[in-house]
Every structure is written in structure tokens, then in C-alpha cells.
Scaffold this motif. Structure first.
Motif, mmCIF file in Angstrom:
data_model
loop_
_atom_site.group_PDB
_atom_site.id
_atom_site.type_symbol
_atom_site.label_atom_id
_atom_site.label_comp_id
_atom_site.label_asym_id
_atom_site.label_seq_id
_atom_site.Cartn_x
_atom_site.Cartn_y
_atom_site.Cartn_z
ATOM 1 N N LYS A 46 0.761 -1.296 0.104
ATOM 2 C CA LYS A 46 -0.006 -0.006 -0.150
ATOM 3 C C LYS A 46 0.829 0.921 -0.045
ATOM 4 O O LYS A 46 1.840 1.404 0.864
ATOM 5 N N PRO A 47 0.645 2.337 -0.995
ATOM 6 C CA PRO A 47 1.582 3.263 -0.981
ATOM 7 C C PRO A 47 1.130 4.342 0.246
ATOM 8 O O PRO A 47 0.127 4.552 0.555
ATOM 9 N N LYS A 48 2.107 5.018 0.653
ATOM 10 C CA LYS A 48 1.904 6.161 1.756
ATOM 11 C C LYS A 48 2.039 7.411 1.441
ATOM 12 O O LYS A 48 3.356 7.508 0.764
ATOM 13 N N GLY A 49 1.463 8.486 1.839
ATOM 14 C CA GLY A 49 1.768 9.867 1.232
ATOM 15 C C GLY A 49 1.553 10.110 -0.138
ATOM 16 O O GLY A 49 0.858 9.456 -0.883
ATOM 17 N N LYS A 50 2.294 11.173 -0.369
ATOM 18 C CA LYS A 50 2.156 11.615 -1.748
ATOM 19 C C LYS A 50 3.355 11.091 -2.698
ATOM 20 O O LYS A 50 4.372 10.414 -2.096
ATOM 21 N N GLY A 51 3.114 11.083 -4.172
ATOM 22 C CA GLY A 51 4.169 10.298 -4.913
ATOM 23 C C GLY A 51 4.390 11.627 -6.062
ATOM 24 O O GLY A 51 3.875 12.591 -5.796
ATOM 25 N N TYR A 52 5.191 11.135 -6.980
ATOM 26 C CA TYR A 52 5.369 11.953 -7.885
ATOM 27 C C TYR A 52 5.606 11.403 -9.608
ATOM 28 O O TYR A 52 6.106 9.969 -9.346
ATOM 29 N N LEU A 53 5.268 12.120 -10.434
ATOM 30 C CA LEU A 53 5.484 11.422 -11.920
ATOM 31 C C LEU A 53 6.866 12.255 -12.479
ATOM 32 O O LEU A 53 7.141 13.321 -12.336
ATOM 33 N N LEU A 54 7.563 11.392 -13.283
ATOM 34 C CA LEU A 54 8.494 12.379 -14.054
ATOM 35 C C LEU A 54 8.121 11.732 -15.551
ATOM 36 O O LEU A 54 8.407 10.759 -15.857
ATOM 37 N N LEU A 55 7.992 12.747 -16.507
ATOM 38 C CA LEU A 55 7.517 12.397 -17.683
ATOM 39 C C LEU A 55 8.655 12.896 -18.833
ATOM 40 O O LEU A 55 9.268 14.190 -18.746
ATOM 41 N N HIS A 56 9.088 12.167 -19.711
ATOM 42 C CA HIS A 56 10.119 12.587 -20.792
ATOM 43 C C HIS A 56 9.421 12.732 -21.930
ATOM 44 O O HIS A 56 8.562 11.675 -22.591
ATOM 45 N N ASN A 76 -1.670 19.443 -13.058
ATOM 46 C CA ASN A 76 -2.329 20.812 -12.652
ATOM 47 C C ASN A 76 -1.154 21.582 -12.885
ATOM 48 O O ASN A 76 -0.036 21.697 -12.364
ATOM 49 N N THR A 77 -1.403 22.460 -13.971
ATOM 50 C CA THR A 77 -0.407 23.457 -14.620
ATOM 51 C C THR A 77 0.188 24.393 -13.736
ATOM 52 O O THR A 77 1.132 25.044 -13.723
ATOM 53 N N ALA A 78 -0.519 24.575 -12.680
ATOM 54 C CA ALA A 78 0.008 25.696 -11.574
ATOM 55 C C ALA A 78 1.199 25.043 -10.821
ATOM 56 O O ALA A 78 1.793 25.743 -10.059
ATOM 57 N N GLU A 79 1.236 23.788 -10.778
ATOM 58 C CA GLU A 79 2.128 23.268 -9.876
ATOM 59 C C GLU A 79 3.296 22.698 -10.289
ATOM 60 O O GLU A 79 4.322 22.091 -9.514
ATOM 61 N N PHE A 80 3.644 22.512 -11.671
ATOM 62 C CA PHE A 80 4.841 22.103 -12.154
ATOM 63 C C PHE A 80 5.484 23.012 -13.180
ATOM 64 O O PHE A 80 4.917 23.586 -13.741
ATOM 65 N N PRO A 81 6.860 23.066 -13.257
ATOM 66 C CA PRO A 81 7.435 23.712 -14.309
ATOM 67 C C PRO A 81 7.583 23.034 -15.436
ATOM 68 O O PRO A 81 7.541 21.642 -15.636
ATOM 69 N N SER A 93 7.638 17.209 -13.926
ATOM 70 C CA SER A 93 7.542 16.637 -12.599
ATOM 71 C C SER A 93 6.082 16.980 -12.290
ATOM 72 O O SER A 93 5.667 18.164 -12.080
ATOM 73 N N ILE A 94 5.321 16.064 -12.078
ATOM 74 C CA ILE A 94 3.902 16.017 -11.629
ATOM 75 C C ILE A 94 3.796 15.495 -10.351
ATOM 76 O O ILE A 94 4.143 14.339 -10.065
ATOM 77 N N PRO A 95 3.184 16.273 -9.288
ATOM 78 C CA PRO A 95 2.991 15.672 -7.952
ATOM 79 C C PRO A 95 1.709 14.741 -8.079
ATOM 80 O O PRO A 95 0.931 14.952 -8.814
ATOM 81 N N ILE A 96 1.598 13.701 -7.094
ATOM 82 C CA ILE A 96 0.531 12.900 -6.963
ATOM 83 C C ILE A 96 0.039 13.053 -5.448
ATOM 84 O O ILE A 96 0.881 12.420 -4.666
ATOM 85 N N ASP A 97 -1.249 13.190 -5.479
ATOM 86 C CA ASP A 97 -2.034 13.542 -4.161
ATOM 87 C C ASP A 97 -1.964 11.988 -3.266
ATOM 88 O O ASP A 97 -1.947 10.879 -4.253
ATOM 89 N N VAL A 120 5.922 11.234 -26.294
ATOM 90 C CA VAL A 120 5.985 10.853 -24.937
ATOM 91 C C VAL A 120 7.035 9.363 -24.799
ATOM 92 O O VAL A 120 6.466 8.677 -25.496
ATOM 93 N N TYR A 121 8.081 9.646 -24.352
ATOM 94 C CA TYR A 121 9.180 8.594 -24.448
ATOM 95 C C TYR A 121 8.735 7.580 -23.313
ATOM 96 O O TYR A 121 8.487 6.666 -23.247
ATOM 97 N N SER A 122 8.946 8.205 -21.915
ATOM 98 C CA SER A 122 8.586 7.252 -20.820
ATOM 99 C C SER A 122 8.114 8.256 -19.697
ATOM 100 O O SER A 122 8.217 9.478 -19.554
ATOM 101 N N VAL A 123 7.383 7.407 -18.638
ATOM 102 C CA VAL A 123 7.052 8.133 -17.473
ATOM 103 C C VAL A 123 7.416 7.082 -16.293
ATOM 104 O O VAL A 123 7.403 6.117 -16.118
ATOM 105 N N ILE A 124 7.983 7.839 -15.227
ATOM 106 C CA ILE A 124 8.601 7.231 -14.135
ATOM 107 C C ILE A 124 7.474 7.525 -12.939
ATOM 108 O O ILE A 124 7.523 8.627 -12.674
ATOM 109 N N VAL A 125 6.842 6.541 -12.464
ATOM 110 C CA VAL A 125 5.993 6.832 -11.229
ATOM 111 C C VAL A 125 6.776 6.432 -9.955
ATOM 112 O O VAL A 125 7.237 5.490 -9.829
ATOM 113 N N ASN A 126 6.849 7.251 -9.085
ATOM 114 C CA ASN A 126 7.588 7.264 -7.811
ATOM 115 C C ASN A 126 6.581 7.496 -6.564
ATOM 116 O O ASN A 126 5.592 8.178 -6.638
#
Length: 149
Positions: A46-56, A76-81, A93-97, A120-126
Motif C-alpha cells: 500500500k502506497p503511503k503519502g504523496k508521490g510524483y511522476l517524471l514524464l520525458h 495541475n499546470t499551476a504546480e509544475f515547471p 515533474s507532476i505531484p501525485i496526491d 511521450v518517451y517514458s514516465v517514471i511513477v514514484n
């Protein structure tokens, strides 16, 4: 119990867009139109807390595309550069709630917005997961490094 970081690397190699000839086609790249494949990945604990994505990404012009995990929009375009522009590579880099990722099967899909054409090359889910280090079969880095038995 301790928290352990974990990840899944999902290879897409897909061209999202409305014009297959708009971008240079690389070997192994598939034109898919308005949305990527529905990628499945498994989380064993079971995942705990927040995570994030890295999209190439490559050649993305717009920041309003939808990134969905388990049918929940996490973009959410306001939350990632972002870096956009013709023929530029970008890592988003996209945060995951909390409570978006779940134990067992999860899905990930990218849906194009507007008239943008991009790769879209790859996405790393953390994520983080709770583990009992006394009973884990996966020792930590230093445990593996110094265990010569």
C-alpha cells in the motif's frame, strides 16, 4: 515499520497529435492520436503519502494536457515547471496526491489537449511504501554492499 521509496518506469514511445507527419518519426515511435495507451503497473504494498511522476516528452507546446492515474486527473499546470517549444526535450515533474495510487493494479494515461503534437518517451511513477525491514527480502543498499556472506 519504515518507508521505502519505489518506482515503476513505463515506456510509451508514442506520438500524440492530430498529424502523423508533423514530427520526425523515430524508430520504434508509434502515432496514437489523442491519447496514449492505457498503461498498467502493479504496486505490491500500500502506497503511503504523496508521490510524483517524471514524464520525458519531446516537442510539447502546451502545458494543459491531461495525465490520469486510475482515471484521476493529476495534472495541475499551476504546480509544475515546464519547458515547451519546438524540438525540445522536456522532463515534467507532476505531484501525485495521497490516495491516488493504490495497492495492486494501477493505470496511467496521457490525453492530448488542443492541437499540440508531441512525443511521450517514458514516465517514471514514484511512491513510498511501508515495509518491515526485519522481514523484507529486499535489503537496503548498504546491506547489499557489505553482505559478503
Amino acid at each position: 515499520m519504515a518507508l521505502l521509496a519505489n518506482f515503476e518506469n513505463i515506456i510509451f514511445n508514442e506520438h500524440l497529435g492530430d498529424d502523423q507527419g508533423d514530427l520526425v518519426t523515430f524508430n520504434g515511435m508509434t502515432f496514437v492520436g489523442d491519447q496514449s495507451k492505457l498503461a498498467n503497473f502493479n504496486i505490491e504494498r500500500k502506497p503511503k503519502g504523496k508521490g510524483y511522476l517524471l514524464l520525458h516528452l519531446w516537442s510539447v507546446q502546451d502545458i494543459h494536457h491531461r495525465i490520469e492515474i486510475n482515471n484521476i486527473n493529476v495534472s495541475n499546470t499551476a504546480e509544475f515547471p515546464q519547458q515547451s517549444g519546438s524540438e525540445k526535450s522536456a522532463i515534467w515533474s507532476i505531484p501525485i496526491d495521497e490516495n491516488v495510487l493504490k495497492k495492486d493494479n494501477n493505470t496511467l494515461q496521457i490525453k492530448r489537449s488542443g492541437d499540440d503534437n508531441f512525443h511521450v518517451y517514458s514516465v517514471i511513477v514514484n511512491w513510498k511504501e511501508e515495509v518491515n525491514l526485519n522481514n523484507t527480502v529486499r535489503p537496503g543498499f548498504f546491506g547489499r554492499l557489505f553482505n559478503r556472506g
